[in-house]
Design a protein around this motif. Sequence first.
Motif, mmCIF file in Angstrom:
data_model
loop_
_atom_site.group_PDB
_atom_site.id
_atom_site.type_symbol
_atom_site.label_atom_id
_atom_site.label_comp_id
_atom_site.label_asym_id
_atom_site.label_seq_id
_atom_site.Cartn_x
_atom_site.Cartn_y
_atom_site.Cartn_z
ATOM 1 N N PRO A 154 0.794 -1.225 0.000
ATOM 2 C CA PRO A 154 0.000 0.000 0.000
ATOM 3 C C PRO A 154 0.826 1.274 0.000
ATOM 4 O O PRO A 154 0.265 2.372 -0.025
ATOM 5 C CB PRO A 154 -0.797 -0.117 1.303
ATOM 6 C CG PRO A 154 0.070 -0.927 2.202
ATOM 7 C CD PRO A 154 0.809 -1.894 1.315
ATOM 8 N N HIS A 155 2.162 1.151 -0.009
ATOM 9 C CA HIS A 155 2.997 2.336 0.183
ATOM 10 C C HIS A 155 3.969 2.643 -0.955
ATOM 11 O O HIS A 155 4.543 3.733 -0.990
ATOM 12 C CB HIS A 155 3.792 2.210 1.491
ATOM 13 C CG HIS A 155 4.783 1.092 1.506
ATOM 14 N ND1 HIS A 155 4.420 -0.225 1.438
ATOM 15 C CD2 HIS A 155 6.149 1.098 1.582
ATOM 16 C CE1 HIS A 155 5.497 -0.990 1.472
ATOM 17 N NE2 HIS A 155 6.558 -0.219 1.554
ATOM 18 N N PRO A 173 8.986 -2.885 5.945
ATOM 19 C CA PRO A 173 9.642 -1.642 5.534
ATOM 20 C C PRO A 173 10.183 -0.797 6.682
ATOM 21 O O PRO A 173 10.812 0.236 6.443
ATOM 22 C CB PRO A 173 8.533 -0.900 4.786
ATOM 23 C CG PRO A 173 7.263 -1.426 5.352
ATOM 24 C CD PRO A 173 7.534 -2.850 5.720
ATOM 25 N N SER A 174 9.967 -1.217 7.918
ATOM 26 C CA SER A 174 10.447 -0.442 9.062
ATOM 27 C C SER A 174 11.949 -0.211 8.972
ATOM 28 O O SER A 174 12.710 -1.120 8.633
ATOM 29 C CB SER A 174 10.141 -1.184 10.375
ATOM 30 O OG SER A 174 8.755 -1.355 10.546
ATOM 31 N N GLY A 175 12.378 0.999 9.291
ATOM 32 C CA GLY A 175 13.790 1.334 9.290
ATOM 33 C C GLY A 175 14.308 1.842 7.963
ATOM 34 O O GLY A 175 15.477 2.224 7.848
ATOM 35 N N ALA A 187 8.812 -5.247 -1.491
ATOM 36 C CA ALA A 187 8.184 -4.056 -0.898
ATOM 37 C C ALA A 187 8.508 -3.885 0.579
ATOM 38 O O ALA A 187 7.776 -3.224 1.309
ATOM 39 C CB ALA A 187 6.660 -4.074 -1.101
ATOM 40 N N GLY A 188 9.632 -4.472 1.004
ATOM 41 C CA GLY A 188 10.058 -4.330 2.382
ATOM 42 C C GLY A 188 11.054 -3.190 2.539
ATOM 43 O O GLY A 188 10.987 -2.176 1.834
ATOM 44 N N ARG A 189 11.997 -3.378 3.414
ATOM 45 C CA ARG A 189 12.922 -2.290 3.737
ATOM 46 C C ARG A 189 13.820 -1.912 2.554
ATOM 47 O O ARG A 189 14.066 -0.722 2.314
ATOM 48 C CB ARG A 189 13.780 -2.703 4.933
ATOM 49 C CG ARG A 189 14.786 -1.647 5.352
ATOM 50 C CD ARG A 189 15.351 -1.965 6.711
ATOM 51 N NE ARG A 189 16.544 -1.185 6.993
ATOM 52 C CZ ARG A 189 17.168 -1.199 8.176
ATOM 53 N NH1 ARG A 189 16.693 -1.944 9.157
ATOM 54 N NH2 ARG A 189 18.261 -0.472 8.358
ATOM 55 N N ALA A 232 4.386 -3.955 7.765
ATOM 56 C CA ALA A 232 4.955 -5.270 7.505
ATOM 57 C C ALA A 232 3.913 -6.183 6.877
ATOM 58 O O ALA A 232 2.702 -6.046 7.121
ATOM 59 C CB ALA A 232 5.483 -5.883 8.797
ATOM 60 N N GLY A 233 4.375 -7.107 6.063
ATOM 61 C CA GLY A 233 3.511 -8.135 5.491
ATOM 62 C C GLY A 233 3.940 -9.496 5.994
ATOM 63 O O GLY A 233 4.155 -9.687 7.190
ATOM 64 N N ALA A 234 4.102 -10.442 5.092
ATOM 65 C CA ALA A 234 4.600 -11.757 5.485
ATOM 66 C C ALA A 234 6.109 -11.662 5.682
ATOM 67 O O ALA A 234 6.837 -11.290 4.773
ATOM 68 C CB ALA A 234 4.281 -12.776 4.394
#
Length: 234
Positions: free
Chosen positions: A30-31, A200-202, A147-149, A170-172
């Motif tokens: 979503p981001h 995606p944190s950090g 789509a993570g960090r 966060a997702g899976a």
Amino acid sequence: MLLGDLTWTDLDDRPRALVVPVGSVEQHGPHLPMTTDVRVAEAVAAGLHDRDPDLVLAPALSYGAAGEHEGFPGTVSLGHEALYTVLVEYGRSACRWAARLLFVNGHGGNVATLTDAVDRLRFEARDVAWLACVPARDAGVPLDAHAGRVETSLMLALAPHLVRTDAAAAGATAPLRELIDDMRAGGVAAVSRNGVLGDPSGASAEEGRRLLDGMVAAAAASVARWEPDGGRLA
């Protein structure tokens, strides 16, 4: 040497290497925007061009094989057969004037198709290779799948106005090896409600610039060596 800005008379008889970003238009949680993979591939290819202005930088092939993301609106996938045909015919045509062709890939779902297409082109005696836009394992960042960090940091560096940080979540977060069977059966939507594989944190723009610089440096070293292993530059 931006192919889209040139005329045919700008390309003299010197051997030219053509660099082509290859991406995908697919959900990135979503981001992040649908064109995340395209933008990363374009940035790495542009970095190669900056280091060697004699390289000819082509407009990106923006659509790829992204069937695993079709459970989310906005994703557009060509599929493997169509992408294979596009890559092979692109290479056959471009190599009529380009001495060397490099596909710079920003989407993991394209890998099998790129491998097969480049194998075919090399079998036909064309000097073609591809490389992947992935950070080194020792980059100091958790190398999540989607789509993570990593990708969030890259997009904060490349197009911060398109990153919806308030929607990042966060997702899976399980290792990909634990998710892959369910993903093969039902796509990313089967394992992640928000389309994210990672956290995606950090993420930060500074981290994104460092990751991008590292990818460009590694890609430039690979191009300088030009030792395709099964068509892929390592």
